[in-house]
Design a protein around this motif. Structure first.
Motif, PDB file in Angstrom:
ATOM      1  N   ASP A 182      50.448  13.502  40.919  1.00 38.13           N
ATOM      2  CA  ASP A 182      51.226  14.312  40.420  1.00 38.13           C
ATOM      3  C   ASP A 182      50.863  15.917  40.652  1.00 38.13           C
ATOM      4  O   ASP A 182      49.943  16.620  39.892  1.00 38.13           O
ATOM      5  N   PRO A 183      51.384  16.503  41.649  1.00 41.12           N
ATOM      6  CA  PRO A 183      51.219  18.060  42.150  1.00 41.12           C
ATOM      7  C   PRO A 183      51.265  19.008  41.052  1.00 41.12           C
ATOM      8  O   PRO A 183      50.674  19.943  40.939  1.00 41.12           O
ATOM      9  N   ARG A 184      52.453  18.686  40.356  1.00 41.13           N
ATOM     10  CA  ARG A 184      52.478  19.558  39.177  1.00 41.13           C
ATOM     11  C   ARG A 184      51.438  19.881  38.266  1.00 41.13           C
ATOM     12  O   ARG A 184      51.405  20.803  37.491  1.00 41.13           O
ATOM     13  N   SER A 185      50.737  18.890  37.875  1.00 40.40           N
ATOM     14  CA  SER A 185      49.183  18.994  37.198  1.00 40.40           C
ATOM     15  C   SER A 185      48.486  19.671  37.841  1.00 40.40           C
ATOM     16  O   SER A 185      47.278  19.745  37.235  1.00 40.40           O
ATOM     17  N   ILE A 186      48.703  20.224  39.107  1.00 38.68           N
ATOM     18  CA  ILE A 186      47.434  21.001  39.641  1.00 38.68           C
ATOM     19  C   ILE A 186      46.957  22.060  38.935  1.00 38.68           C
ATOM     20  O   ILE A 186      45.449  22.417  38.714  1.00 38.68           O
ATOM     21  N   PRO A 187      47.726  23.031  38.461  1.00 34.22           N
ATOM     22  CA  PRO A 187      47.065  24.116  37.597  1.00 34.22           C
ATOM     23  C   PRO A 187      46.162  23.750  36.381  1.00 34.22           C
ATOM     24  O   PRO A 187      45.352  24.274  35.873  1.00 34.22           O
ATOM     25  N   ASN A 188      46.660  22.662  35.654  1.00 39.22           N
ATOM     26  CA  ASN A 188      45.940  22.197  34.452  1.00 39.22           C
ATOM     27  C   ASN A 188      44.558  21.471  34.833  1.00 39.22           C
ATOM     28  O   ASN A 188      43.589  21.651  34.324  1.00 39.22           O
ATOM     29  N   ILE A 189      44.708  20.751  36.199  1.00 35.54           N
ATOM     30  CA  ILE A 189      43.545  19.943  36.688  1.00 35.54           C
ATOM     31  C   ILE A 189      42.649  21.080  37.186  1.00 35.54           C
ATOM     32  O   ILE A 189      41.394  20.773  36.864  1.00 35.54           O
ATOM     33  N   LEU A 190      42.843  22.312  37.549  1.00 30.89           N
ATOM     34  CA  LEU A 190      41.988  23.180  38.032  1.00 30.89           C
ATOM     35  C   LEU A 190      41.382  23.919  36.723  1.00 30.89           C
ATOM     36  O   LEU A 190      39.937  24.051  36.785  1.00 30.89           O
ATOM     37  N   THR A 191      41.927  24.028  35.730  1.00 31.97           N
ATOM     38  CA  THR A 191      41.395  24.315  34.402  1.00 31.97           C
ATOM     39  C   THR A 191      40.450  23.423  33.869  1.00 31.97           C
ATOM     40  O   THR A 191      39.179  23.582  33.600  1.00 31.97           O
ATOM     41  N   ALA A 192      40.727  21.947  34.135  1.00 33.63           N
ATOM     42  CA  ALA A 192      39.994  20.988  33.512  1.00 33.63           C
ATOM     43  C   ALA A 192      38.744  20.897  34.340  1.00 33.63           C
ATOM     44  O   ALA A 192      37.657  20.676  33.789  1.00 33.63           O
ATOM     45  N   LEU A 193      38.805  20.985  35.822  1.00 40.12           N
ATOM     46  CA  LEU A 193      37.570  20.958  36.563  1.00 40.12           C
ATOM     47  C   LEU A 193      36.690  22.165  36.326  1.00 40.12           C
ATOM     48  O   LEU A 193      35.475  22.099  36.277  1.00 40.12           O
TER      49      LEU A 193
END
Length: 246
Positions: A182-193
């Motif tokens: 889900d490319p849309r989740s990238i901003p949230n995933i970067l935060t989680a990372l």
């Protein structure tokens, strides 16, 4: 806190000052541990009020580091301690620096809690919970070991960082999978990372405190010493003789 077996001195005031310094470290450590637990709770519950409260409390941790550092410097200037007493004060100064940085992790987690995660992407934060619990457990154990200057426990805890690293790697793999699906989740995933990386660093900070305990007890700086087997130190005598006492 169990009473640390600090060398007894002719000056009862000197003994009291050393014990006071240790007690202050434990107070600061307890505050940081509580902040981390509360930060995880704020993140899981999306509790913005609690998150903002913890961010404000980080200033107290920072102030405690400054106060303990200045207290130890005054002891050194006034008492001119030698050997194990000097090592203890050095270890305290280094330890509070690590605790302050761990406190910064709680603040970072709270900032993550304040960011907007859609209901769909809320599950990303669940991946961090197990890593957070393992890191906080490691901090709790090293604080107990520090209170007693327990060499055996410090060496055991040192190896626990491997489990934290494994947990971190598993989280990264999971988050990368979400990102590809889900490319849309990238901003949230970067935060989680970023949050996961900060949690992983807690294990490294705890390892540093383990090394400080070894330094106090054995008089050997084992940082960056891959040639030293920490477990072997349990069966050895003191590495550094307190010649300054002669």
């Amino acid at each position: 806190m169990e009473k640390l077996n600090i060398n007894q001195h002719i000056s009862a005031q000197f003994n009291a000052e050393l014990e006071q310094a240790m007690n202050q470290v434990m107070t600061m450590g307890g505050m940081v541990e509580q902040q981390l637990n509360d930060a995880i709770k704020a993140m899981n519950n999306r509790d913005g009020v609690l998150a903002k409260q913890i961010i404000k409390q980080d200033k107290k941790v920072n102030q405690m580091e400054v106060e303990i550092n200045e207290f130890c410097i005054r002891i050194i200037a006034k008492r001119q301690p030698t050997a194990s007493d000097l090592r203890l004060l050095i270890v305290i100064i280094k330890t509070i620096s690590e605790l302050e940085r761990i406190g910064d992790v709680a603040r970072k987690i709270c900032k993550t809690a304040l960011e907007r995660f859609s209901q769909e992407h809320q599950a990303l934060l669940v991946n961090l919970e197990s890593l957070a619990k393992r890191s906080i457990h490691m901090l709790h154990d090293i604080l107990n070991a520090f209170a007693r200057m327990d060499l055996a426990e410090a060496i055991r805890i040192y190896d626990e960082d491997n489990k934290v690293d494994q947990e971190y790697e598993a989280v990264v793999r999971q988050l990368m999978t979400y990102m590809m699906e889900d490319p849309r989740s990238i901003p949230n995933i970067l935060t989680a990372l970023s949050c996961a990386r900060s949690l992983e660093r807690i294990g490294d900070r705890c390892q540093n405190i383990c090394e400080f305990i070894v330094y106090f007890i054995k008089g050997e700086d084992v940082r960056y010493r891959s040639d030293i087997d920490l477990s072997a130190l349990l069966n050895e005598g003191a590495i550094l003789e307190d010649k300054l006492d002669d």
